[in-house]
Enzyme design. Sequence first.
Site, short mmCIF file in Angstrom:
data_model
loop_
_atom_site.label_atom_id
_atom_site.label_comp_id
_atom_site.label_asym_id
_atom_site.label_seq_id
_atom_site.Cartn_x
_atom_site.Cartn_y
_atom_site.Cartn_z
N TYR A 64 45.25 49.06 54.32
CA TYR A 64 45.67 49.44 52.91
C TYR A 64 43.40 48.92 52.13
O TYR A 64 43.16 49.17 51.92
CB TYR A 64 46.30 47.74 52.69
CG TYR A 64 45.67 47.39 51.09
CD1 TYR A 64 46.33 47.27 50.17
CD2 TYR A 64 44.64 45.80 51.04
CE1 TYR A 64 45.93 46.89 48.83
CE2 TYR A 64 44.07 45.10 50.15
CZ TYR A 64 44.69 45.81 49.05
OH TYR A 64 44.54 45.42 47.93
N ARG A 92 40.92 28.97 52.34
CA ARG A 92 40.57 30.49 51.13
C ARG A 92 39.79 30.29 49.95
O ARG A 92 39.81 29.07 49.25
CB ARG A 92 42.46 30.76 51.03
CG ARG A 92 42.60 31.24 52.33
CD ARG A 92 42.97 32.55 52.04
NE ARG A 92 43.20 33.20 53.71
CZ ARG A 92 42.89 33.48 55.08
NH1 ARG A 92 41.43 32.08 54.99
NH2 ARG A 92 43.57 34.30 56.50
N ASP A 98 48.64 32.88 61.61
CA ASP A 98 47.47 31.76 60.40
C ASP A 98 46.74 32.77 59.78
O ASP A 98 46.33 33.12 58.32
CB ASP A 98 46.82 31.12 60.36
CG ASP A 98 47.04 29.49 61.02
OD1 ASP A 98 48.21 29.73 60.73
OD2 ASP A 98 46.40 28.85 61.52
N GLY A 150 49.13 47.49 35.09
CA GLY A 150 48.73 46.49 34.15
C GLY A 150 49.82 45.82 33.62
O GLY A 150 50.12 45.27 33.12
N THR A 151 50.94 45.97 34.32
CA THR A 151 52.04 44.84 34.15
C THR A 151 51.92 44.06 35.34
O THR A 151 52.93 43.01 35.24
CB THR A 151 53.28 45.32 34.63
OG1 THR A 151 53.45 46.87 35.16
CG2 THR A 151 53.50 46.94 33.10
N CYS A 158 38.73 37.19 45.43
CA CYS A 158 38.92 36.47 46.65
C CYS A 158 40.46 36.74 46.34
O CYS A 158 41.21 37.25 45.10
CB CYS A 158 38.40 34.93 46.17
SG CYS A 158 38.25 34.23 45.30
N ASN A 159 41.63 35.71 46.77
CA ASN A 159 42.46 35.64 46.32
C ASN A 159 42.84 35.21 44.90
O ASN A 159 42.90 34.17 44.42
CB ASN A 159 43.34 34.33 47.53
CG ASN A 159 42.90 34.96 49.00
OD1 ASN A 159 43.49 35.63 49.63
ND2 ASN A 159 42.32 34.15 49.25
N VAL A 164 46.88 41.21 37.50
CA VAL A 164 46.05 40.64 36.82
C VAL A 164 46.31 41.24 35.16
O VAL A 164 44.72 40.88 34.64
CB VAL A 164 44.64 41.82 37.36
CG1 VAL A 164 42.60 41.62 37.08
CG2 VAL A 164 44.98 40.67 38.91
#
Length: 321
Positions: free
Chosen positions: A136, A215, A277, A9-10, A164-165, A13
């Site tokens: 991950y 992206r 890349d 939470g910190t 997405c990013n 997001v």
Amino acid sequence: MKKVLVTGGTGLVGKALETVIKEEQPSDEEWFFAGSKDADLTNLAATQALFDKVQPTHVIHLAAMVGGLFHNMNNNLDFLRNNLLINDNVLQTAHVKGCTKVVSCLSTCIFPDKTSYPIDETMVHNGPPHASNYGYSYAKRLIDIQNHAYHDKYGHLYTSVIPCNIFGPHDNYKPEVSHVIPGMIHRMHKLRAEQPEIDESDKIFTVYGSGKPLRQFIYSLDLAKLMIWVLRSYDSVEPIVLSVDEASEVTIYEVAEAIAKAFNFKGKLVCDTSKADGQYKKTASNAKLRSLLPDFQFSDFRQAIDASVSWYVDNYELARN
């Protein structure tokens, strides 16, 4: 009264969710934003203690061991083990404590490396992920598997979102772990501050790689609004992609240009093609989201970059550098 626990939470997001909830001030919800100081979620007893303290009815599960391309490439085992522990502890504790709903956060980088585009929610498990971040990716994919298993056995509504990013205020700017936008913001801020005796028009900012990869980027406050909608209104175990439209894709070089403009940087941008890349593109379809929320307005990318750079400059001492 809903009691919503936000793990992680910190972070980027979590802070965006907190900002939106503070603006909304919902009368029927209490929100608790837990950071790593509140509990080590790789530890089951610590996870249970957090749930005992907060007594949530709902969980937004953001906590994860995360990092950018170069950090992931060297630490796949750690990313796999730590994320498996965190996810199992959170989901199983939510089950034991009788939580009504859990919304977990996945990522578009967990999709198969060899795939057709655009990618959508049905394609998550269709092949191995990119070799650079398989630890991950597999840990995150297993959240979706586990959500289905809890639903099959107990009828639970544990679901997941695939953004997405993401970028915005409160990002992680540490060079060794940062993603592309906070990484560039940090480096450009540093470049501008260094060697003040050199005229800025003579300074060169290095874009890592060719600058050509494409992206989709979502502003953290937009994502927060969408995740709150998922928590309140999206009632399916199947994951949902939370992404800007396909037409909003930008190249890494265009990202650098937007950041340079936000900083009013007078120097040159140069691509260092000796740097990796990563994947050329990861275009995601938000057709499912658009079918449910056709009118959602995403922030303008360049305005959101301006706001993110302004936040960083104003909060440099507080930022995760």
